[in-house]
Design a protein around this motif. Structure first.
Motif, mmCIF file in Angstrom:
data_model
loop_
_atom_site.group_PDB
_atom_site.id
_atom_site.type_symbol
_atom_site.label_atom_id
_atom_site.label_comp_id
_atom_site.label_asym_id
_atom_site.label_seq_id
_atom_site.Cartn_x
_atom_site.Cartn_y
_atom_site.Cartn_z
ATOM 1 N N GLU A 195 0.834 -1.203 0.000
ATOM 2 C CA GLU A 195 0.000 0.000 0.000
ATOM 3 C C GLU A 195 0.873 1.260 0.000
ATOM 4 O OE1 GLU A 195 -3.923 0.673 2.360
ATOM 5 O OE2 GLU A 195 -2.279 1.430 3.592
ATOM 6 N N ALA A 196 1.894 1.260 0.864
ATOM 7 C CA ALA A 196 2.797 2.414 0.934
ATOM 8 C C ALA A 196 3.498 2.605 -0.414
ATOM 9 C CB ALA A 196 3.814 2.208 2.051
ATOM 10 N N ALA A 197 3.978 1.498 -0.982
ATOM 11 C CA ALA A 197 4.675 1.569 -2.265
ATOM 12 C C ALA A 197 3.736 2.045 -3.365
ATOM 13 C CB ALA A 197 5.242 0.195 -2.614
ATOM 14 N N LEU A 198 2.480 1.587 -3.270
ATOM 15 C CA LEU A 198 1.484 1.971 -4.271
ATOM 16 C C LEU A 198 1.221 3.471 -4.237
ATOM 17 C CD1 LEU A 198 -0.875 1.355 -6.283
ATOM 18 C CD2 LEU A 198 -2.299 0.913 -4.285
ATOM 19 N N ARG A 199 1.072 4.012 -3.013
ATOM 20 C CA ARG A 199 0.825 5.448 -2.875
ATOM 21 C C ARG A 199 1.991 6.252 -3.447
ATOM 22 N NH1 ARG A 199 -1.640 5.329 3.257
ATOM 23 N NH2 ARG A 199 -3.710 4.603 2.669
ATOM 24 N N THR A 200 3.213 5.828 -3.108
ATOM 25 C CA THR A 200 4.401 6.532 -3.614
ATOM 26 C C THR A 200 4.437 6.459 -5.140
ATOM 27 O OG1 THR A 200 5.448 5.531 -1.698
ATOM 28 C CG2 THR A 200 6.868 6.782 -3.175
ATOM 29 N N GLN A 201 4.212 5.253 -5.645
ATOM 30 C CA GLN A 201 4.273 5.044 -7.089
ATOM 31 C C GLN A 201 3.230 5.893 -7.814
ATOM 32 O OE1 GLN A 201 6.420 2.669 -8.825
ATOM 33 N NE2 GLN A 201 5.672 3.843 -10.573
ATOM 34 N N ALA A 202 1.992 5.879 -7.291
ATOM 35 C CA ALA A 202 0.916 6.622 -7.938
ATOM 36 C C ALA A 202 1.183 8.121 -7.881
ATOM 37 C CB ALA A 202 -0.421 6.286 -7.276
ATOM 38 N N ALA A 203 1.673 8.592 -6.718
ATOM 39 C CA ALA A 203 1.966 10.015 -6.575
ATOM 40 C C ALA A 203 3.053 10.427 -7.570
ATOM 41 C CB ALA A 203 2.409 10.316 -5.146
ATOM 42 N N LYS A 204 4.047 9.539 -7.739
ATOM 43 C CA LYS A 204 5.152 9.821 -8.655
ATOM 44 C C LYS A 204 4.618 9.915 -10.097
ATOM 45 C CE LYS A 204 9.530 7.685 -10.020
ATOM 46 N NZ LYS A 204 9.344 6.422 -10.709
ATOM 47 N N LEU A 205 3.816 8.945 -10.472
ATOM 48 C CA LEU A 205 3.269 8.929 -11.827
ATOM 49 C C LEU A 205 2.447 10.178 -12.105
ATOM 50 C CD1 LEU A 205 2.065 5.211 -12.087
ATOM 51 C CD2 LEU A 205 3.977 6.244 -13.323
ATOM 52 N N LEU A 206 1.644 10.585 -11.096
ATOM 53 C CA LEU A 206 0.771 11.736 -11.294
ATOM 54 C C LEU A 206 1.566 13.035 -11.303
ATOM 55 C CD1 LEU A 206 -2.168 10.557 -9.027
ATOM 56 C CD2 LEU A 206 -2.363 11.054 -11.465
ATOM 57 N N SER A 207 2.586 13.140 -10.433
ATOM 58 C CA SER A 207 3.333 14.402 -10.384
ATOM 59 C C SER A 207 4.247 14.537 -11.597
ATOM 60 C CB SER A 207 4.131 14.512 -9.080
ATOM 61 O OG SER A 207 5.075 13.479 -9.014
ATOM 62 N N GLU A 208 4.750 13.407 -12.085
ATOM 63 C CA GLU A 208 5.599 13.484 -13.284
ATOM 64 C C GLU A 208 4.783 13.659 -14.555
ATOM 65 O OE1 GLU A 208 7.820 9.900 -13.182
ATOM 66 O OE2 GLU A 208 9.362 10.687 -11.836
ATOM 67 N N GLY A 209 3.477 13.463 -14.418
ATOM 68 C CA GLY A 209 2.617 13.609 -15.593
ATOM 69 C C GLY A 209 2.601 12.386 -16.488
ATOM 70 N N THR A 210 3.134 11.272 -15.990
ATOM 71 C CA THR A 210 3.082 10.043 -16.795
ATOM 72 C C THR A 210 1.644 9.638 -17.045
ATOM 73 O OG1 THR A 210 5.028 9.403 -15.519
ATOM 74 C CG2 THR A 210 4.113 7.744 -16.997
#
Lengths: 316, 140
Positions: A16-31
């Motif tokens: 869950e923690a990894a998922l939140r980090t991953q999703a936040a990264k994808l969204l902030s990078e605009g992927t």
């Protein structure tokens, strides 16, 4: 996996923690512009959630109750160029693969975060438990085999088959021939008993179409069951139309069903729909030698043929 | 229909082989039962399994699908696809409680008028022996 249904809440918490980090990264990078996941619902049941900002990504959850099939929500995003992120476990990835193999969503517009699955619990059964038992199941990982989703019992694909990123370690897979105990029981009945069996089944059906709507293999732009011309399905709730509906629903996904059992889980009146899907899968294995009919293939079993297929004419 | 003495068999015949085969049985003045009501389809591959269930639903006592022999399909492969689908369907109907003998598939070529007459005769006999179809409305 079936033999050793082992919930691992600690692993899920890490995921869950990894998922939140991953999703936040994808969204902030605009992927991706949107990320499909689950959030905590008002009654503790995870509900589908579409995060559009890194802040919202913090609301994503990953726990033993994330049973909802997210893949079907992709069809709401067919138009446009936006890239969509989605989180899947093993069966979720089969559903996603089904849509991809059916060419219903472009792979280029997807970013798939996969999480190997250690089993999921049936939300209805867990919510009905007393508080302590629920706590023990969800946080302590102490769950009776009966609490698991039915599909976990026959799962042979706990690891995502489609993924751009996999969070967490692979889960050992126990591949073996699929078993269909319920179908075998029904096959042993006499024709009259079988007819009576299915009669009681379909008397329950209120034709809400939840089973069709949730099914990842049912994704036609226009469903023939909604057409007025030709009127395949009469609107009257008489037994013959009930049979027609269930016949069509199961046969149209023959060879494409991923055996996720979502149709049965979402059924509000408890019709055991998988008795039909399982029968078709069992026959596909017996007749055409497809060992894992529930795993999406490039060409589905009914979309191909061999000269050596059994001949029907000989059977009369 | 279920009330009459003679069973009704709905026959889906492919345009290129079986329909012509039935025609040649007729022009050859072969004696055959009149139980089959023929519906001409472009190919046995055109037969959607729903057609068959619909026929039973509307009171047919038997359903017959007939097409070109394997490898003789006018569209090369239509009957091979049909064969897989109908194989699965046959078992599925049986599973749902419909007697398997009520649904048959045959391969009859354009020149096989004799075979067509024989197919119709033998199937009509078998369906007659089964008695009227319980009809899906009352079956379920």
């Amino acid at each position: 996996m079936p033999k050793s249904l082992a919930l691992d809440p600690k692993k899920m918490k890490e995921a869950e923690a990894a998922l939140r980090t991953q999703a936040a990264k994808l969204l902030s990078e605009g992927t991706v512009t949107v990320f499909l996941g689950h959030e905590e619902g008002w009654d503790g049941l995870p509900v589908p959630f579409f995060a559009t900002t890194p802040e919202e990504a913090k609301r994503l959850v990953w726990n033993p109750l994330v049973a909802f099939n997210l893949a079907k929500y992709l069809l709401d995003r067919l138009t446009g160029e936006e890239k969509v992120g989605i989180v899947v476990n093993g069966c979720g990835s089969l559903a996603l693969d089904r849509l991809l193999k059916d060419r219903r969503f472009p792979r280029e517009r997807l970013f798939v975060v996969g999480i190997p699955c250690t089993g999921l619990l049936d939300p209805d059964k867990v919510l009905a438990l007393p508080d302590e038992a629920r706590q023990a199941a969800l946080e302590g990982g102490k769950a009776e085999p009966g609490l698991f989703l039915k599909r976990c019992g026959w799962c042979d694909a706990p690891n995502p088959v489609v993924a751009d990123v996999v969070l967490g370690e692979k889960v050992p897979e126990e591949a073996g021939p699929q078993q269909y105990p319920r179908v075998e029981e029904i096959e042993k009945m006499s024709p009259a008993e079988r007819a009576a069996h299915f009669k009681t089944l379909y008397e329950k059906c209120i034709r809400c179409f939840a089973c069709r709507n949730v099914c990842p293999a049912c994704s036609c732009r226009e469903c023939s069951l909604d057409q007025w011309e030709p009127l395949w399905l009469g609107k009257a709730t008489v037994p013959s139309e009930q049979l027609m509906y269930h016949f069509i629903r199961a046969f149209d996904v023959a060879g494409r069903c991923i055996r996720c059992g979502e149709c049965e889980r979402v059924c509000s009146v408890g019709v055991p729909l998988m008795e039909l899907n399982d029968k078709l899968m069992k026959d596909i294995t017996e007749l055409f030698g497809v060992q894992r009919p529930h795993v999406p293939a490039d060409v589905e079993p009914l979309g191909q043929w061999t000269e050596g297929d059994a001949d029907l004419e000989a059977a009369h | 229909m279920a009330t009459s003495q003679e069973p009704v068999i709905v026959g889906f015949l492919c345009n290129w082989c079986s329909y012509a085969g039935a025609d040649s049985a007729g022009t050859g003045r072969m004696v055959q039962p009149t139980n089959v009501r023929i519906i001409r389809v472009p190919c046995s591959g055109r037969v959607n399994p729903r057609f068959i269930l619909r026929a039973f639903q509307r009171g047919a006592d038997g359903v017959l699908v007939s097409g070109c022999h394997p490898n003789d399909c006018h569209y090369s492969t239509g009957n091979f696809f049909a064969r897989r689908r109908l194989l699965l369907l046959k078992r599925y109907l049986e599973y749902l409680g419909i007697e398997p003998a009520r649904f048959e598939t045959h391969w009859v070529s354009a020149s096989e008028g004799q075979k067509w007459a024989e197919v119709v005769r033998s199937m009509a006999e078998r369906v007659k022996a089964l008695g009227p179809s319980p009809k899906l409305p009352s079956l379920l």
